[in-house]
Design an enzyme around this catalytic site. Structure first.
Site, PDB file in Angstrom:
ATOM      1  N   ASP A  66       0.829  -1.206   0.000  1.00  0.00           N
ATOM      2  CA  ASP A  66       0.000   0.000   0.000  1.00  0.00           C
ATOM      3  C   ASP A  66       0.862   1.254   0.000  1.00  0.00           C
ATOM      4  OD1 ASP A  66       0.895  -0.545   2.590  1.00  0.00           O
ATOM      5  OD2 ASP A  66      -1.081  -1.082   3.322  1.00  0.00           O
ATOM      6  N   ASP A 135      -8.051  -2.191  14.002  1.00  0.00           N
ATOM      7  CA  ASP A 135      -9.442  -2.353  13.548  1.00  0.00           C
ATOM      8  C   ASP A 135      -9.611  -3.550  12.617  1.00  0.00           C
ATOM      9  OD1 ASP A 135      -8.278  -1.486  11.214  1.00  0.00           O
ATOM     10  OD2 ASP A 135      -9.502   0.323  10.995  1.00  0.00           O
ATOM     11  N   HIS A 137      -7.761  -4.274   9.905  1.00  0.00           N
ATOM     12  CA  HIS A 137      -7.393  -4.133   8.487  1.00  0.00           C
ATOM     13  C   HIS A 137      -6.137  -4.933   8.149  1.00  0.00           C
ATOM     14  CE1 HIS A 137      -5.005  -0.283   9.650  1.00  0.00           C
ATOM     15  NE2 HIS A 137      -4.100  -1.176   9.284  1.00  0.00           N
ATOM     16  N   GLU A 142      -9.856  -1.351   5.087  1.00  0.00           N
ATOM     17  CA  GLU A 142     -10.511  -1.013   6.340  1.00  0.00           C
ATOM     18  C   GLU A 142     -11.834  -1.779   6.469  1.00  0.00           C
ATOM     19  OE1 GLU A 142      -8.835   0.335   8.481  1.00  0.00           O
ATOM     20  OE2 GLU A 142      -8.130   2.358   8.087  1.00  0.00           O
TER      21      GLU A 142
HETATM   22  C1  F6R Z   1       1.276  -1.495   6.128  1.00  0.00           C
HETATM   23  C2  F6R Z   1      -0.003  -2.172   6.199  1.00  0.00           C
HETATM   24  C3  F6R Z   1      -0.836  -2.127   7.424  1.00  0.00           C
HETATM   25  C4  F6R Z   1      -0.068  -2.405   8.707  1.00  0.00           C
HETATM   26  C5  F6R Z   1      -0.987  -2.283   9.912  1.00  0.00           C
HETATM   27  C6  F6R Z   1      -0.257  -2.516  11.207  1.00  0.00           C
HETATM   28  O1  F6R Z   1       1.852  -1.706   4.862  1.00  0.00           O
HETATM   29  O2  F6R Z   1      -0.391  -2.747   5.246  1.00  0.00           O
HETATM   30  O3  F6R Z   1      -1.866  -3.074   7.305  1.00  0.00           O
HETATM   31  O4  F6R Z   1       0.483  -3.692   8.647  1.00  0.00           O
HETATM   32  O5  F6R Z   1      -1.548  -0.998   9.919  1.00  0.00           O
HETATM   33  O6  F6R Z   1       0.644  -1.480  11.415  1.00  0.00           O
HETATM   34  P1  F6R Z   1       1.772  -1.593  12.521  1.00  0.00           P
HETATM   35  O7  F6R Z   1       2.639  -2.728  12.097  1.00  0.00           O
HETATM   36  O8  F6R Z   1       2.503  -0.293  12.460  1.00  0.00           O
HETATM   37  O9  F6R Z   1       1.083  -1.857  13.801  1.00  0.00           O
END
Ligand code: F6R
Length: 259
Positions: A66, A135, A137, A142
């Site tokens: 992403d 959440d 995702h 989301e």
């Molecule tokens: C990032 C991504 C997100 C993160 C998620 C957890 O490329 O795809 O899904 O993996 O937001 O973020 P952290 O690891 O910072 O808790």
């Protein structure tokens, strides 16, 4: 789904790095890379193995999950910059072997469609590393994302913007929009490695793994995938109802099976 509960975040990082190393040593391959805090220990492990153990990424390609919309790739918090600074610049990927979405694309939908074509053109993703949002995702799909979604623009929830504010000077600097691989795209990768550490992820992990498959928890879509390894530390596993079962079966798994 195989749920593997490990004592510490360092054990999660080492086990994930083992799976990635095995994939990379097998020959040319395509890795799917996540950003955020979760995979940083894994990337550190891989960098160390590259420096001291001869692990080479010269035959690998990588696709990011992403990107923030509106951040130029040179912005320090663009995922393009983050993955370069945290991982890819410290190993030996070939020039142009690391692919990301362009958050400044004039036509985000066209960019998304081209990205899908680039992944397909590379033969698809062999091993996809995933983190999970509080959440639920994965990527930036989301809650209520279609379980069949493809790469596209999404609006971040307030919760995700708050969670990610730690990377920015001010919470208001967190972009509202992102380009993300869809759940349908992610589910086409041949092996998914979902990592989670810490108590803050416990609720999301329990919903993803033991809850129903439902768009309200996008990570639950991974239950439909034939090959998912969920690597969690004790804290992230703390709300799982069937911990003993997962630990018992993993403990008795034949070593030759790998992940
Ligand atoms: C990032 C991504 C997100 C993160 C998620 C957890 O490329 O795809 O899904 O993996 O937001 O973020 P952290 O690891 O910072 O808790």
């Amino acid at each position: 789904m195989e749920i593997i509960i490990l004592p510490t975040p360092a054990d999660v990082a080492r086990t994930a790095a083992d799976a990635i190393e095995e994939q990379v040593r097998r020959g040319p391959c395509v890795l799917g890379l996540a950003t955020g805090s979760t995979p940083l220990g894994t990337y550190q492990e891989l960098i160390e193995r590259h420096r001291t153990g001869g692990l080479s990424f010269a035959q690998a390609h990588a696709f990011l999950l992403d990107e923030y919309v509106g951040l130029p790739s040179a912005h320090p918090q663009s995922y393009h910059s983050v993955i370069r600074d945290e991982f890819t610049a410290s190993v030996d990927f070939g020039a142009d072997a690391v692919h990301g979405l362009d958050g400044m694309a004039e036509d985000p939908q066209a960019e998304a469609e081209q990205y899908e074509a680039r992944i397909a053109g590379a033969g698809g993703v062999d091993l996809q590393i995933l983190g999970i949002g509080t959440d639920g995702h994965v990527g930036f799909n989301e809650p209520m994302s279609s379980l069949g979604s493809r790469t596209r623009i999404k609006t971040l929830t307030r919760q995700t913007r708050q969670d990610n504010a730690r990377f920015f000077d001010s919470p208001n600097d967190v972009p509202d929009h992102v380009l993300t691989q869809g759940l349908g795209t992610i589910r086409e990768a041949r092996h998914l490695l979902l990592l989670a550490m810490g108590e803050a992820k416990a609720e999301a992990i329990a919903a993803a793994v033991e809850g129903p498959v439902a768009a309200i928890c996008p990570a639950s879509a991974l239950q439909l995938h034939p090959h998912v390894s969920v690597l969690v530390d004790e804290a992230a596993a703390s709300l799982l109802a069937h911990r003993d079962y997962y630990t018992d079966t993993f403990g008795r798994k034949p070593a030759w099976q790998g992940l």
